[in-house]
Design a protein around this motif. Sequence first.
Motif, mmCIF file in Angstrom:
data_model
loop_
_atom_site.group_PDB
_atom_site.id
_atom_site.type_symbol
_atom_site.label_atom_id
_atom_site.label_comp_id
_atom_site.label_asym_id
_atom_site.label_seq_id
_atom_site.Cartn_x
_atom_site.Cartn_y
_atom_site.Cartn_z
ATOM 1 N N LEU A 4 0.835 -1.202 0.000
ATOM 2 C CA LEU A 4 0.000 0.000 0.000
ATOM 3 C C LEU A 4 0.867 1.248 0.000
ATOM 4 O O LEU A 4 1.935 1.274 0.608
ATOM 5 C CB LEU A 4 -0.897 0.029 1.252
ATOM 6 N N HIS A 5 0.372 2.288 -0.679
ATOM 7 C CA HIS A 5 0.979 3.620 -0.567
ATOM 8 C C HIS A 5 -0.111 4.593 -0.189
ATOM 9 O O HIS A 5 -1.101 4.768 -0.912
ATOM 10 C CB HIS A 5 1.609 4.058 -1.885
ATOM 11 N N ASP A 6 0.065 5.225 0.984
ATOM 12 C CA ASP A 6 -0.879 6.229 1.456
ATOM 13 C C ASP A 6 -0.406 7.606 1.007
ATOM 14 O O ASP A 6 0.629 8.106 1.476
ATOM 15 C CB ASP A 6 -0.992 6.172 2.976
ATOM 16 N N ALA A 7 -1.159 8.213 0.101
ATOM 17 C CA ALA A 7 -0.714 9.479 -0.495
ATOM 18 C C ALA A 7 -0.648 10.614 0.528
ATOM 19 O O ALA A 7 0.209 11.496 0.431
ATOM 20 C CB ALA A 7 -1.651 9.850 -1.643
ATOM 21 N N LYS A 8 -1.536 10.609 1.501
ATOM 22 C CA LYS A 8 -1.588 11.707 2.462
ATOM 23 C C LYS A 8 -0.334 11.750 3.323
ATOM 24 O O LYS A 8 0.251 12.820 3.551
ATOM 25 C CB LYS A 8 -2.831 11.558 3.344
ATOM 26 N N ILE A 17 3.394 0.771 2.942
ATOM 27 C CA ILE A 17 3.134 -0.259 3.949
ATOM 28 C C ILE A 17 3.044 -1.611 3.249
ATOM 29 O O ILE A 17 2.382 -1.739 2.214
ATOM 30 C CB ILE A 17 1.807 -0.001 4.691
ATOM 31 N N PHE A 18 3.699 -2.601 3.838
ATOM 32 C CA PHE A 18 3.597 -3.964 3.328
ATOM 33 C C PHE A 18 2.823 -4.791 4.349
ATOM 34 O O PHE A 18 3.270 -4.969 5.485
ATOM 35 C CB PHE A 18 4.989 -4.562 3.109
ATOM 36 N N VAL A 19 1.636 -5.250 3.962
ATOM 37 C CA VAL A 19 0.786 -6.060 4.841
ATOM 38 C C VAL A 19 0.985 -7.524 4.474
ATOM 39 O O VAL A 19 0.615 -7.957 3.384
ATOM 40 C CB VAL A 19 -0.695 -5.661 4.723
ATOM 41 N N ASP A 20 1.587 -8.256 5.386
ATOM 42 C CA ASP A 20 1.901 -9.672 5.188
ATOM 43 C C ASP A 20 0.740 -10.501 5.728
ATOM 44 O O ASP A 20 0.554 -10.618 6.939
ATOM 45 C CB ASP A 20 3.206 -9.996 5.926
ATOM 46 N N VAL A 35 -2.248 0.597 -4.652
ATOM 47 C CA VAL A 35 -2.306 -0.737 -4.054
ATOM 48 C C VAL A 35 -1.802 -1.743 -5.062
ATOM 49 O O VAL A 35 -2.184 -1.720 -6.242
ATOM 50 C CB VAL A 35 -3.762 -1.103 -3.653
ATOM 51 N N SER A 36 -0.941 -2.645 -4.600
ATOM 52 C CA SER A 36 -0.478 -3.774 -5.404
ATOM 53 C C SER A 36 -0.660 -5.019 -4.548
ATOM 54 O O SER A 36 -0.047 -5.142 -3.488
ATOM 55 C CB SER A 36 0.996 -3.591 -5.790
ATOM 56 N N VAL A 37 -1.520 -5.928 -4.993
ATOM 57 C CA VAL A 37 -1.883 -7.092 -4.175
ATOM 58 C C VAL A 37 -1.727 -8.375 -4.981
ATOM 59 O O VAL A 37 -2.255 -8.491 -6.094
ATOM 60 C CB VAL A 37 -3.330 -6.993 -3.650
ATOM 61 N N THR A 38 -1.021 -9.329 -4.396
ATOM 62 C CA THR A 38 -0.945 -10.674 -4.950
ATOM 63 C C THR A 38 -1.464 -11.627 -3.894
ATOM 64 O O THR A 38 -1.036 -11.568 -2.735
ATOM 65 C CB THR A 38 0.492 -11.050 -5.335
#
Length: 579
Positions: free
Chosen positions: A96-100, A105-108, A396-399
């Motif tokens: 995730l990239h929070d623009a604000k 963030i990498f959510v495992d 968001v980039s999700v695999t």
Amino acid sequence: MHPALRALSTSLLSACLLFTATLPLQAAPKTTPTAASAARPPGTAIASAHALATDAGLEIIRAGGNAFDAAVAVSAALAVVEPISSGIGGGGFFLLHDAKSGKDIFVDARETAPASATPAAFLDEKGELNRDRATNGPWSAGIPGLPAALVHVAKKYGRLPLKTSLQPAIRIAREGFEIYPRLERGYGSRRQVMERYRGTREVFLADGTPPTAGEILKQPDLARTLELLAEKGFDGFYRGEVASKLLAAVKEEGGQWRADELTGYRVKEREPLRFQYRDWAITTAPPPSSGGVAIAEMLQMLSGWDLTKLDAAQRTHLIAEAMRRAFRDRTIYLGDPDFVKMPLARLTSSDYAAGLRATIHPSKATPSDLLPGQPAPLEDDETTHFSIIDANGNRVSVTQTVNLLYGSGMVVPGTGVLLNNEMDDFALRPGTPNAFGVMGFAANAPEPGKRMLSSMTPSFIESRDKIAVVGAPGGSRIITEVLLGILGYDWGLDAQGVAALPRIHHQWMPDVISAEKGALDAETVAALEAMGHKVNAGENPWGNLQTVSWDKRSNTLEAGTDPRNPVGKAAVVESAPVR
């Protein structure tokens, strides 16, 4: 593939490989738009492996959600319409990239090993790996992570209630969707395993016959499970009704899960891996993904040559040799960072890359002779990926995955939850290849609560004028798909051109360069073979890359979906910022 597209793809790959890498690996600087650049994208771009999932994300954006809400919707919808590739009985990685805040963030949400899953549990009476137990049924399944990720992302980063973001998936599960040929073929290849299990038969043989393309597949039990998740959050899956059914079904089929292993599951937020390649700041997946480290290593090694001055055979040779060495390190060093101390600083250093580069002969293959030279299994149908950029610049980039086709093959009765078979991604027997032909040793051996090593590599790349989100499925080939995608953007391809690039792959063991039909011409293949390479140059297409990009100078969005997947959809919607 149409001949014209094949010819175009071949020329694109040739262009992609004609690059010069000259920068050492270093911490990526924050990139800020120039005065001539737009501060925000003009709308939202989503690319996913199924049109219904892309539409679910757009529905949530139009309801006032942001990219993170849309990610929950797309992820859950894919869990419904792509049981062959992913599901809430599996896991995944959310970058995730929070623009604000400007924070990445990498959510495992990788699955974890139950205490019962010791290496000895997967050996037969002769001490050999029990392949059936490793890939089929309850012993092959890790504790699912995807439901916890949906709850976590919605609560911490979304704007809408989880109940709202899950509605599209609930509706699709209840009303059904049209079965497409890939689901039918995949079921045919796994039918013997899947029909062992009562819950699986109740879902996929509800009308008495196997799934057929064009039929409507309804999953009312899965709709109910998603409703419980929407209403109760974490407790809707990991406690109560669903958890009781999961535990009972695993026990009924001879497996061993404990209630505290479900209630104790937690997603982990980790620091992403960052490095610089040419003009691109790359943000990618850290361990327990192996992909980010491998990609950083490969680009570091290749930085020692001006590949634009080499012919196609030499370029391919050097790229394959870089792949070979990165995959060797993947096998030996990488694992779950909560259990294994890894030499990440060394693996990603320019000095280490220079040492590896010195071992590459400019015109001779380095043998990988510790495994038989059979071709790596194709992994085109397992795992799924989606990419999103919204009007605020969130991305968001999700695999996500259940591992092999239809995971373990086992649906838990009364829940619609198809369990993963991710235990095969551990080194269950050191030095023995898993279903993707890759090996592992102590660093990736199973332990209670440990996360198995993964190839999933969701990534962001950012230059002064462009931002792109990229990722792909494909087992061990994910890493090289993403590598080629980064190179494609570096050479100016648009998002659809990047998604369409033909593919080559080498993973150290087995010792073979794999290439899609048309990716390498006959002359190049002959030259590579003369260097000592084994080349499989006519493999069927693999992978399912999904990517979106934002050109900050023209303030335009693009989305690209892999043409190998006819049910994928890339969409761009112009709109005002969502917040």
